[in-house]
Design a protein around this motif. Sequence first.
Motif, short mmCIF file in Angstrom:
data_model
loop_
_atom_site.label_atom_id
_atom_site.label_comp_id
_atom_site.label_asym_id
_atom_site.label_seq_id
_atom_site.Cartn_x
_atom_site.Cartn_y
_atom_site.Cartn_z
N LEU A 187 -7.30 2.93 4.58
CA LEU A 187 -6.22 2.29 3.84
C LEU A 187 -6.38 0.79 4.06
O LEU A 187 -6.65 0.36 5.17
CB LEU A 187 -4.92 2.76 4.51
N GLU A 188 -6.23 0.03 3.01
CA GLU A 188 -6.28 -1.42 3.20
C GLU A 188 -4.87 -1.89 3.53
O GLU A 188 -3.90 -1.19 3.26
CB GLU A 188 -6.79 -2.12 1.94
N ARG A 189 -4.78 -3.10 4.07
CA ARG A 189 -3.45 -3.61 4.43
C ARG A 189 -2.56 -3.76 3.20
O ARG A 189 -1.35 -3.56 3.27
CB ARG A 189 -3.57 -4.94 5.17
N TRP A 190 -3.14 -4.10 2.06
CA TRP A 190 -2.31 -4.26 0.86
C TRP A 190 -1.77 -2.91 0.38
O TRP A 190 -0.71 -2.86 -0.23
CB TRP A 190 -3.06 -5.02 -0.25
N HIS A 191 -2.48 -1.82 0.68
CA HIS A 191 -1.94 -0.49 0.35
C HIS A 191 -0.63 -0.27 1.10
O HIS A 191 0.34 0.25 0.56
CB HIS A 191 -2.92 0.60 0.79
N TYR A 192 -0.67 -0.65 2.38
CA TYR A 192 0.52 -0.46 3.22
C TYR A 192 1.68 -1.29 2.68
O TYR A 192 2.80 -0.78 2.50
CB TYR A 192 0.18 -0.86 4.67
N LEU A 193 1.40 -2.56 2.41
CA LEU A 193 2.46 -3.45 1.92
C LEU A 193 2.97 -2.98 0.56
O LEU A 193 4.18 -2.99 0.30
CB LEU A 193 1.95 -4.89 1.83
N LEU A 194 2.04 -2.56 -0.29
CA LEU A 194 2.44 -2.06 -1.61
C LEU A 194 3.32 -0.82 -1.46
O LEU A 194 4.33 -0.67 -2.16
CB LEU A 194 1.19 -1.74 -2.44
N GLY A 195 2.94 0.06 -0.55
CA GLY A 195 3.71 1.28 -0.33
C GLY A 195 5.12 0.99 0.14
O GLY A 195 6.10 1.55 -0.38
N LYS A 196 5.23 0.07 1.10
CA LYS A 196 6.56 -0.28 1.62
C LYS A 196 7.37 -0.98 0.52
O LYS A 196 8.57 -0.73 0.36
CB LYS A 196 6.43 -1.20 2.84
N GLY A 197 6.69 -1.86 -0.22
CA GLY A 197 7.36 -2.56 -1.32
C GLY A 197 7.85 -1.58 -2.36
O GLY A 197 8.96 -1.70 -2.89
N LEU A 198 7.02 -0.59 -2.62
CA LEU A 198 7.37 0.42 -3.61
C LEU A 198 8.61 1.21 -3.17
O LEU A 198 9.47 1.55 -3.99
CB LEU A 198 6.19 1.37 -3.76
N ALA A 199 8.69 1.45 -1.87
CA ALA A 199 9.85 2.19 -1.34
C ALA A 199 11.13 1.38 -1.55
O ALA A 199 12.14 1.91 -2.04
CB ALA A 199 9.66 2.48 0.15
#
Lengths: 355, 313
Positions: A187-199
């Motif tokens: 997982l890239e760090r932007w995936h994590y941020l995108l996921g949290k942002g999406l939530a």
Amino acid sequence: MAELNPVLLRYRGWRGSLSDNGATVTVLFGLGQFALLGLAAILTGYIQLATLTLFMLNFSLVVRSRAWPVARIAIEQLFCRRLFWGLYGLSLTVFLMYFFGQYLMSWAQNQLGESEVRVGAVGKVNPKWLLDFLRNALKFNGSAEMFRNFFWYETNSVMITLALSGSVLIGNDLRHGSLSFYLSKPLERWHYLLGKGLAVTGFLNLFTTLPAIVLFVQFGLLESWDYFADHSQLLFGIVAYGLVLSIHLTVILLALASWLRNTVPLVMAWMTLFAFAQGVSSALVDGLHYSPRWRLVDMWNCTFLIGNHLLSVPSEAIRPAPQPPVGEAALVLGLVGFLCLTLLILRVRAVEVVS
Amino acid sequence: MSDPVPLIELENLHRSFGSMQALRGLTCRIPTGRVGLLGPNGAGKSTLLKILLGLLPPSGGRGRVLGRELGSAGSELRQLIGYMPEADGLVSGLRGVDYVALAGELCGMPRREARRRAHEVLTYLELEDARYRVLDEYSLGMKQRLKLAQALVHDPPVLLLDEPTSGLDPSGRDAMLELLGKLGREHHKSLILCTHLLGDVERVCSTVLILHKGRLLRQGAVSELCARRQDRYILQIEGDPTAFRDELTLEGVNVVADNKRGEWRVTVPNGFVTRAFFSLASNHGVLIRGLSVDDESLEELFYRVLAEADPDG
């Protein structure tokens, strides 16, 4: 660990294939979508429709990407807390007030021939007066102002919910080391941020955009089909306002939560940013008659101003007045968003997966 | 027939942080199997792990893990490697099965498959009774097994284990090491074990890498590195040893350890015949109850190698 059941305890490999993280596909798809959007805008002039299509297609892509499990788990973590259901219930009462208010208005419209009608516990009222009250005083008239007001009421409960959810969404990940768990996966760090942002975005839109769209559809069905054609700009405004709220509040919340981590300091910072700043700007502009630009320190007001602009609310209907230019409000939001995003990226980058 | 793809292949691998050199020209070729990564604090183990996981690019040199280039295949490497961290890294509020399934999904497994596989792995690791429990309620031993489960869920060919027995009681440690050994021997998983507990490496690993100050001091099979040294013996004696000891010293024998209960570890000079122990002992009224060749343990090897590399340290 004695072997209790040799059949169950036998290790078996997994024969399926793993999907890649889709980073390249996401970028190519995004670029392709922007090209299509431009083409659609040139050919048809229906830029709003093209924007909505782009939004939906990109959302479906995100659902298939690695960011989705991160977002889903974050939403599940929020919804397993009773407090959030309570706050969601509060926001739902506002929605239901509008929902049944529109029905009441439609019913009153059909009763115009009568001199008096009975409305539950209120007693007997003149339907013309009732209609006037609902349409003009409460603005249940399907106009931009109605949706502006609806967003305003809903944002109040959203603000409380977000202040309380920040530590659950990202603060805990930094405090308990869960972030290193996510980052040790493909997982890239932007995936994590995108996921949290999406939530956060999903949560926020559940309070604001989604019920607003339901009200838009309901009003059109009660009024006439022409309403949809005449007010397509309004639908675009609702989605765009929701998007502005989502992006802006998500970035600020995640940045604050990554910095403060615990709920109490987070709530205090949130209140300072949105409530205290509002009080200060109001005192300066309304009380001391300073320049309306002082309202730019109040970011809630900035989003409200941009929302009014997107919904095409006439400037004379914007309260409190006077207001700064909308372009400056957008600039402030952009600047704050950029700073928060930078802080957030730095915070996430500083996390060590291997300690 | 072409050589099988090695587990780790490093060619003059460097990594520096500003002026600080964390890794200085590592070169090695480690076959698939169970590898122990040893080194004191600051040796560069964590930096090497980060590079192997594709989280950090090397500053210089090249390297491959199962043929995948380091530095360019970040997430691909993490798909290939199941990482069991030393720190907890648990997602608070989740249940065991959800946590392991989430790990599977993040590795690219379809959701339904990830969930099914999570049940399977948790059963294999004997956590089936605890799988619906919230993670915060897990004991330390269970957390360790859960961390192994999340690394194992997508069935990676390589497991990277950072202090897997940290904080476990002796029986928990035994069970964990047995499990790891089984995964390596019976299920052909390649293990990279990074620990300060040399006994763990000795029990599980067939190959070791010893790092010190960013340099690779030793690499190779544990059995070869700890091969019996022909100059070291263990003597078990009975009687007054003073005169016997003086006599041995005159013959060039060095008593390196004396446990004061009649057991000596000695090194002998070249050409020394062990039969001489008995004749000298007999001369001084000492009875030799036992004589055996002294194997060098991994721990002894480790400290000897470090001492040779850094005599002042």
